[in-house]
Design an enzyme around this catalytic site. Structure first.
Site, PDB file in Angstrom:
ATOM      1  N   HIS A 278      68.980 -15.332  79.626  1.00 15.37           N
ATOM      2  CA  HIS A 278      67.873 -16.257  79.095  1.00 15.37           C
ATOM      3  C   HIS A 278      68.076 -16.586  77.563  1.00 15.37           C
ATOM      4  CE1 HIS A 278      64.202 -18.269  80.215  1.00 15.37           C
ATOM      5  NE2 HIS A 278      63.582 -17.888  79.239  1.00 15.37           N
TER       6      HIS A 278
ATOM      7  N   ASP B  63      70.848 -15.541  84.171  1.00 18.73           N
ATOM      8  CA  ASP B  63      69.606 -15.376  83.774  1.00 18.73           C
ATOM      9  C   ASP B  63      68.584 -14.427  84.637  1.00 18.73           C
ATOM     10  OD1 ASP B  63      66.889 -16.079  82.740  1.00 18.73           O
ATOM     11  OD2 ASP B  63      67.698 -18.021  82.202  1.00 18.73           O
TER      12      ASP B  63
ATOM     13  N   SER C 120      63.101 -22.422  78.257  1.00 16.03           N
ATOM     14  CA  SER C 120      62.069 -21.773  79.023  1.00 16.03           C
ATOM     15  C   SER C 120      60.728 -22.485  79.252  1.00 16.03           C
ATOM     16  CB  SER C 120      61.800 -20.402  78.472  1.00 16.03           C
ATOM     17  OG  SER C 120      61.213 -19.531  79.292  1.00 16.03           O
TER      18      SER C 120
END
Length: 272
Positions: free
Chosen positions: A252, A223, A95
């Site tokens: 995610h 995601d 991320s």
């Protein structure tokens, strides 16, 4: 847990396990090094050295008022690699950690790095602009920051099922979900807000286009936190030398739900 001091006097926590080729894990936004609990044992068992960093304001590191811009966070990563004198390292970022990795390479070069793995990374640019029409509207970022200021625990709780894409059959216990939320809430509130805003506004397109080392790019098609089309598909088109993998049922939180597949892909990339 050891700490080291950065140039502005901030003490950052890190972990260093094993021997062999170093793999440096950079956590996602609001998470810290414990998020890698399903990766570190695997790589230790296969003879790697695992190094993990708690960015400033996160985990066991200091919580300064400033220094949450991406340049400073990239410099913090550089300070760790220099302190441990790491070479031929593979940098693995989830991320928001992906942005710190590519900015590190842009600012400090690749002398210490053999390759990078960008997992569900917030790259190359999140916000919508005239030349990035698929990006996220500014209003969405403003609304997110407002919600985090009002009720941060609820914000995470409301998004937990989507984070792991449980609607696609990913088996994640409520205990794991609750534990991951608690990890996120360890982060200093002002650090969470500052880094979230930086993630949204930073343009990494030049950083990605100039990547000087091979990259593994992994993203889940489900995601809901970092939209695939806006991010990793674009990153794969920009990065000079990359391997791009989409996980059809991953959200995610693929480092948990798809740990077995992810670990194997990471190891194959490192060894190749």
């Amino acid at each position: 847990m050891p700490h080291f001091e950065t140039t502005d006097g901030t003490a950052l926590a890190y972990e260093d396990y094993g021997t062999g080729a170093p793999v440096v894990f950079v956590a996602g936004w609001s998470l810290h090094s414990d998020m890698w609990e399903y990766q570190v044992p695997y790589f230790l068992d296969h003879g790697y050295r695992c190094v993990l960093l708690d960015r400033r304001g996160h985990g066991r590191s200091d919580r300064p008022t400033t220094g949450y811009d991406v340049d400073t966070r990239a410099d913090d990563l550089a300070a760790l690699l220099e302190k441990l004198d790491l070479t031929e390292a593979t940098l693995v970022g989830h991320s928001g950690g992906g942005g710190e990795i590519v900015r590190y390479l842009a600012r400090h070069g690749s002398d210490r790095v053999a390759g990078v793995a960008l997992l569900a990374a917030a790259l190359p640019m999140l916000r919508r602009t005239d030349d990035n029409p698929e990006g996220i509207p500014a209003e969405f970022c403003a609304a997110t920051l407002a919600q985090l200021r009002i009720d941060r625990p609820k914000w995470f709780a409301d998004r937990a099922q989507g984070y792991f894409a449980t609607h696609l059959g990913n088996a994640v216990s409520q205990a794991i979900i609750d534990h991951e939320i608690r990890r996120c809430l360890v982060t200093a509130p002002h650090a969470a807000l500052a880094v979230q805003q930086e993630l949204f506004h930073t343009d990494h397109r030049a950083d990605v286009a100039a990547l000087p080392v091979p990259a593994l790019i992994v993203h889940g098609t489900a995601d809901q936190s970092i939209p695939l089309e806006t991010t990793s598909r674009h990153t794969a088109r920009l990065a000079p030398e990359n391997t791009f993998k989409e996980y059809p049922t991953a959200g995610h939180g693929l480092y948990i739900t798809h740990a077995t597949q992810l670990n194997a892909d990471l190891r194959e990339f490192i060894e190749r």
